[in-house]
Motif scaffolding. Sequence first.
Motif, PDB file in Angstrom:
ATOM      1  N   ASP A 106       0.797  -1.229   0.000  1.00 18.52           N
ATOM      2  CA  ASP A 106       0.000   0.000   0.000  1.00 18.52           C
ATOM      3  C   ASP A 106       0.826   1.274   0.000  1.00 18.52           C
ATOM      4  N   LEU A 116      -5.896   0.941  -2.066  1.00 17.16           N
ATOM      5  CA  LEU A 116      -5.867   0.758  -0.614  1.00 17.16           C
ATOM      6  C   LEU A 116      -5.822   2.057   0.169  1.00 17.16           C
ATOM      7  N   SER A 119      -9.162   2.476   1.718  1.00 15.72           N
ATOM      8  CA  SER A 119      -9.904   1.259   2.038  1.00 15.72           C
ATOM      9  C   SER A 119     -10.080   1.143   3.546  1.00 15.72           C
ATOM     10  N   SER A 205      -3.499  -3.644   7.150  1.00 10.54           N
ATOM     11  CA  SER A 205      -3.197  -3.484   5.717  1.00 10.54           C
ATOM     12  C   SER A 205      -3.105  -4.847   5.031  1.00 10.54           C
TER      13      SER A 205
END
Length: 368
Positions: A106, A116, A119, A205
């Motif tokens: 990410d 991401l 997200s 993540s």
Amino acid sequence: MDDVIIWRRATVKNIGRQWGPARELSVCLESGETGKALAYLPLVGDILAGDEVYVSAAAVKRGLGTGGYLFVIANLTRMPADPPPQPGHLVKARYTPLQYMVQGVDEQESEFHGILEDSDSIESMPVIAADLHSALPAVVQGARDKAAAHNMPQPKIAYIMTDGGALPAWFSQLAWSLKENGAIIGTVSCGQAFGGDLEAVNIYSALLAAKHVWHADLAVVTQGPGNLGTGTRWGFSGTQIASVLEAAYTLGGRPIAALRMSQADLRERHFGISHHTMTVLTRLVHTPCMVPFPTDCASLAANSRLEAKVRRQKEQLLGYPHLSRADIAVPDAFNRLAQCGYTLRTMGRTLQEDPISFIAAYAAGYCF
């Protein structure tokens, strides 16, 4: 102060098996002793027969569970070539002599950064968390058998490896074999762990990457091989599993706790449902979590002491309002696991020696 690393010089005699970037070697130490060593090629470069190497011998000398391996620290015959320039600034195993720089899934230079960046949900994706790495193939087999039994497409399964055990994902022959056979998409290594197909800063993540980069139907999370325990109430690396379950809930997933169980462990604290699992679920997890219990299981029916203890522990767990019960009928689990094609071994015991350990993990996979 005791030495924390034991250095030895050795000569590589033969090249053995290789899985991914991990290469097994037969080496001869200066003392004349022979041993089995493991080299991670991205860290130390290519290794050939006849090369002189430095190895770390501490874990072998102390009888720790590293598979009996010496570990290659450096090749004295040749320096590894510099890697080609590449983006990425995540440093894993930070501030150690072999710290390893990777591109995070990410970070800004990643092709997935835009996906991401904002997200915030894994959209009800099931997340199965298990204490021991050895549970991984049984969980995966359970999930695949569930899909087959219900005429569903085979699930896309992501494996997430935390840093509670081994740091290099390359050490795991199980994860490599599962990917090679198409049973999992691949490995996401998170925290200080490294070497996965995707690299993540933390469990959050990692879960988001599994869902939005790989579009996984299911994430299975365990430590790497080689968990740590001191025989005390709180001294075990499996406490990480609580953070995994909490993260899954925070991100809108469905947390599922695989039970660590044993019918062969001579330590009372691990017989039945391990105190590791009991401690994590009753003391550390505070968000809703599904707990799968295997039923119609010959291992439980054949051992009255085991069945009685598990029944008491089950009643204790279900006294906690955040834990939900899922009774999973697994009458054919042993046969399915025996035919799965992977080497099943936990704490030195095989499927035949400790079947309930793997059957409990299988039930968690079947629960997804």
